[in-house]
Design a protein around this motif. Structure first.
Motif, PDB file in Angstrom:
ATOM      1  N   CYS A   1       0.828  -1.211   0.000  1.00  0.00           N
ATOM      2  CA  CYS A   1       0.000   0.000   0.000  1.00  0.00           C
ATOM      3  C   CYS A   1       0.863   1.261   0.000  1.00  0.00           C
ATOM      4  CB  CYS A   1      -0.934  -0.002   1.204  1.00  0.00           C
ATOM      5  SG  CYS A   1      -2.272  -1.224   1.084  1.00  0.00           S
ATOM      6  N   ALA A   2       2.013   1.214   0.686  1.00  0.00           N
ATOM      7  CA  ALA A   2       2.904   2.379   0.739  1.00  0.00           C
ATOM      8  C   ALA A   2       3.488   2.694  -0.639  1.00  0.00           C
ATOM      9  CB  ALA A   2       4.023   2.141   1.751  1.00  0.00           C
ATOM     10  N   ARG A   3       3.573   1.684  -1.505  1.00  0.00           N
ATOM     11  CA  ARG A   3       4.051   1.930  -2.867  1.00  0.00           C
ATOM     12  C   ARG A   3       3.024   2.742  -3.668  1.00  0.00           C
ATOM     13  NH1 ARG A   3       5.614  -3.433  -5.797  1.00  0.00           N
ATOM     14  NH2 ARG A   3       6.669  -1.981  -7.220  1.00  0.00           N
ATOM     15  N   LEU A   4       1.766   2.667  -3.261  1.00  0.00           N
ATOM     16  CA  LEU A   4       0.712   3.420  -3.945  1.00  0.00           C
ATOM     17  C   LEU A   4       0.532   4.813  -3.357  1.00  0.00           C
ATOM     18  CD1 LEU A   4      -2.169   0.764  -4.288  1.00  0.00           C
ATOM     19  CD2 LEU A   4      -0.296   1.244  -5.860  1.00  0.00           C
ATOM     20  N   CYS A   5       0.778   4.931  -2.056  1.00  0.00           N
ATOM     21  CA  CYS A   5       0.489   6.192  -1.353  1.00  0.00           C
ATOM     22  C   CYS A   5       1.471   6.353  -0.193  1.00  0.00           C
ATOM     23  CB  CYS A   5      -0.958   6.173  -0.845  1.00  0.00           C
ATOM     24  SG  CYS A   5      -1.404   7.531   0.227  1.00  0.00           S
ATOM     25  N   GLU A   6       2.314   7.395  -0.252  1.00  0.00           N
ATOM     26  CA  GLU A   6       3.329   7.604   0.786  1.00  0.00           C
ATOM     27  C   GLU A   6       2.717   7.808   2.167  1.00  0.00           C
ATOM     28  OE1 GLU A   6       5.779  10.829  -0.334  1.00  0.00           O
ATOM     29  OE2 GLU A   6       6.720   9.784  -2.034  1.00  0.00           O
ATOM     30  N   GLY A   7       1.518   8.389   2.221  1.00  0.00           N
ATOM     31  CA  GLY A   7       0.890   8.670   3.514  1.00  0.00           C
ATOM     32  C   GLY A   7       0.578   7.441   4.328  1.00  0.00           C
ATOM     33  N   VAL A   8       0.608   6.265   3.710  1.00  0.00           N
ATOM     34  CA  VAL A   8       0.296   5.031   4.427  1.00  0.00           C
ATOM     35  C   VAL A   8       1.235   4.830   5.611  1.00  0.00           C
ATOM     36  CG1 VAL A   8       0.416   2.505   4.214  1.00  0.00           C
ATOM     37  CG2 VAL A   8      -0.828   3.850   2.506  1.00  0.00           C
ATOM     38  N   MET A   9       2.499   5.213   5.469  1.00  0.00           N
ATOM     39  CA  MET A   9       3.461   4.998   6.548  1.00  0.00           C
ATOM     40  C   MET A   9       3.163   5.853   7.776  1.00  0.00           C
ATOM     41  SD  MET A   9       5.036   2.602   5.181  1.00  0.00           S
ATOM     42  CE  MET A   9       6.192   2.317   6.524  1.00  0.00           C
ATOM     43  N   SER A  10       2.306   6.863   7.639  1.00  0.00           N
ATOM     44  CA  SER A  10       1.928   7.709   8.771  1.00  0.00           C
ATOM     45  C   SER A  10       0.659   7.223   9.472  1.00  0.00           C
ATOM     46  CB  SER A  10       1.707   9.156   8.297  1.00  0.00           C
ATOM     47  OG  SER A  10       2.873   9.682   7.704  1.00  0.00           O
ATOM     48  N   LEU A  11       0.040   6.188   8.923  1.00  0.00           N
ATOM     49  CA  LEU A  11      -1.212   5.691   9.490  1.00  0.00           C
ATOM     50  C   LEU A  11      -0.948   4.869  10.747  1.00  0.00           C
ATOM     51  CD1 LEU A  11      -3.024   4.514   6.226  1.00  0.00           C
ATOM     52  CD2 LEU A  11      -3.477   6.606   7.528  1.00  0.00           C
ATOM     53  N   ALA A  12      -1.942   4.829  11.612  1.00  0.00           N
ATOM     54  CA  ALA A  12      -1.881   3.996  12.811  1.00  0.00           C
ATOM     55  C   ALA A  12      -2.793   2.794  12.591  1.00  0.00           C
ATOM     56  CB  ALA A  12      -2.337   4.787  14.034  1.00  0.00           C
ATOM     57  N   ILE A  13      -2.204   1.601  12.465  1.00  0.00           N
ATOM     58  CA  ILE A  13      -2.997   0.395  12.229  1.00  0.00           C
ATOM     59  C   ILE A  13      -3.767   0.052  13.501  1.00  0.00           C
ATOM     60  CG2 ILE A  13      -2.955  -2.013  11.528  1.00  0.00           C
ATOM     61  CD1 ILE A  13      -2.014  -0.029   9.383  1.00  0.00           C
ATOM     62  N   VAL A  14      -5.072  -0.062  13.369  1.00  0.00           N
ATOM     63  CA  VAL A  14      -5.938  -0.342  14.524  1.00  0.00           C
ATOM     64  C   VAL A  14      -6.183  -1.835  14.681  1.00  0.00           C
ATOM     65  CG1 VAL A  14      -8.222   0.045  15.533  1.00  0.00           C
ATOM     66  CG2 VAL A  14      -7.078   1.889  14.295  1.00  0.00           C
ATOM     67  N   ASP A  15      -6.518  -2.499  13.590  1.00  0.00           N
ATOM     68  CA  ASP A  15      -6.747  -3.938  13.661  1.00  0.00           C
ATOM     69  C   ASP A  15      -6.636  -4.567  12.280  1.00  0.00           C
ATOM     70  OD1 ASP A  15      -9.212  -3.456  12.340  1.00  0.00           O
ATOM     71  OD2 ASP A  15     -10.287  -3.293  14.228  1.00  0.00           O
ATOM     72  N   ALA A  16      -6.543  -5.882  12.279  1.00  0.00           N
ATOM     73  CA  ALA A  16      -6.529  -6.676  11.049  1.00  0.00           C
ATOM     74  C   ALA A  16      -7.777  -7.543  11.056  1.00  0.00           C
ATOM     75  CB  ALA A  16      -5.274  -7.541  10.990  1.00  0.00           C
ATOM     76  N   ARG A  17      -8.402  -7.637   9.890  1.00  0.00           N
ATOM     77  CA  ARG A  17      -9.672  -8.356   9.813  1.00  0.00           C
ATOM     78  C   ARG A  17      -9.630  -9.407   8.704  1.00  0.00           C
ATOM     79  NH1 ARG A  17     -14.064  -3.351  10.160  1.00  0.00           N
ATOM     80  NH2 ARG A  17     -13.508  -2.657  12.267  1.00  0.00           N
ATOM     81  N   VAL A  18     -10.423 -10.459   8.897  1.00  0.00           N
ATOM     82  CA  VAL A  18     -10.556 -11.513   7.898  1.00  0.00           C
ATOM     83  C   VAL A  18     -12.013 -11.614   7.483  1.00  0.00           C
ATOM     84  CG1 VAL A  18     -10.373 -13.991   7.445  1.00  0.00           C
ATOM     85  CG2 VAL A  18      -8.624 -12.846   8.787  1.00  0.00           C
TER      86      VAL A  18
END
Length: 317
Positions: free
Chosen positions: A249-266
């Protein structure tokens, strides 16, 4: 039209949209479902309008066009959970304007800001829904139209035909339990992140059918994806998989590295070579609307209108 009694089985986005469409057409509609909308697979979706890994298809195109128009109108209602977002899609191979671009009012090819590992990119505005808010909105709309919701598990939709003029099967993967051998599951892993101000719009690269990459900015969060793991039913998400999604995702949008991951879902997508929207070959009063794979939100209103046309058409002798 005749005021038919209809039972819709399933309360995901396809079931809710079908129920609302039929109720607006004057039918007496009840939803029978084993899960409330918030517990369905639809509630876990990124809920962006986009024909992911879909080959050109005229029926698909027509249903996607109708859904784009309907969700664009709903975006004008702040309560709907639908907003219009700029989507940038990157392509590893330059095949020209996306085949489905005629659904979208304005599509622009980017002359700049295309990473070197991509051949081209296109930008357009698309509807994006906060899935939980949108499903709740559809349910309220349905109830306001006089619809009824029954929380119950259905073993076979055909057994309900004695209780209504028509039954519409919107059960997703439940179709496999009802004898549809063309159904399969695809596991989707997505991440939910906060600080959406770090991202401007949505970004997609779906050139890899097993690792679709997307950044979807919603009203209050950002969804990062993802995977399409055929026939995998495990709910375990490894750290390596999370890291892979973030890197892509960071390859598509640099701002991704500034995000705070809250959870992972399936979640588990109900896959089929083509969506099944048709009259049952055995029971004339049983209609089907399921098997949309990752295209439930993209096709929902068009497929619901298709069900309405089937309902209004004379049943074959």
């Amino acid at each position: 039209m005749t005021r038919h009694g209809v039972i819709v089985v399933g309360a995901g986005v396809s079931g809710l949209t079908t129920a609302v469409t039929l109720a607006m057409a004057g039918c007496d509609v009840a939803i029978h479902a084993a899960e409330a909308p918030a517990q369905t697979t639809s509630a876990l979706a990124a809920a962006i309008w986009h024909p992911f890994y879909q080959a050109p298809d005229l029926v698909y195109l027509d249903n996607a066009r109708q859904t784009y128009a309907a969700m664009s109108r709903l975006s004008e209602d702040n309560e709907s959970g639908v907003v219009m977002r700029p989507l940038t899609e990157y392509f590893a191979r330059d095949a020209g304007t996306p085949w489905w671009a005629e659904c979208v009012p304005k599509v622009a090819r980017l002359a700049n800001d295309v990473p070197s590992h991509y051949a081209c990119a296109y930008r357009m505005d698309v509807p994006v829904a906060d899935a939980a808010t949108y499903l709740g909105y559809l349910m309220h709309m349905f109830l306001d139209l006089g619809g009824q919701f029954v929380l119950t598990r259905i073993e076979d939709p055909a057994t309900l035909l004695g209780k209504a003029d028509y039954v519409v099967n919107c059960c997703g993967y439940g179709g496999a339990a009802f004898g549809d051998g063309a159904m399969s599951l695809s596991r989707a892993v997505v991440l939910r992140a906060e600080r959406p101000e770090a991202v401007s719009g949505c970004f997609v690269d779906d050139s890899d059918a097993l690792r679709p990459t997307y950044v979807v900015k919603r009203m209050h969060d950002v969804i990062l994806g993802g995977t399409a793991d055929p026939d995998m039913t495990s709910t375990v998400i490894g750290e390596r998989q999370v890291g892979d999604i973030v890197r892509r995702c960071a390859r598509l949008c640099e701002g991704v590295m500034s995000l705070a991951i809250v959870d992972a879902r399936v979640g588990f997508r109900p896959m089929r070579r083509t969506a099944r929207v048709e009259r049952d070959t055995t029971h004339a009063g049983l209609l089907h609307n399921y098997g949309h794979g990752g295209g439930g939100f993209t096709l929902s209103w068009g497929c619901a209108n298709q069900v309405l046309r089937l309902l209004e058409a004379p049943a074959p002798n």
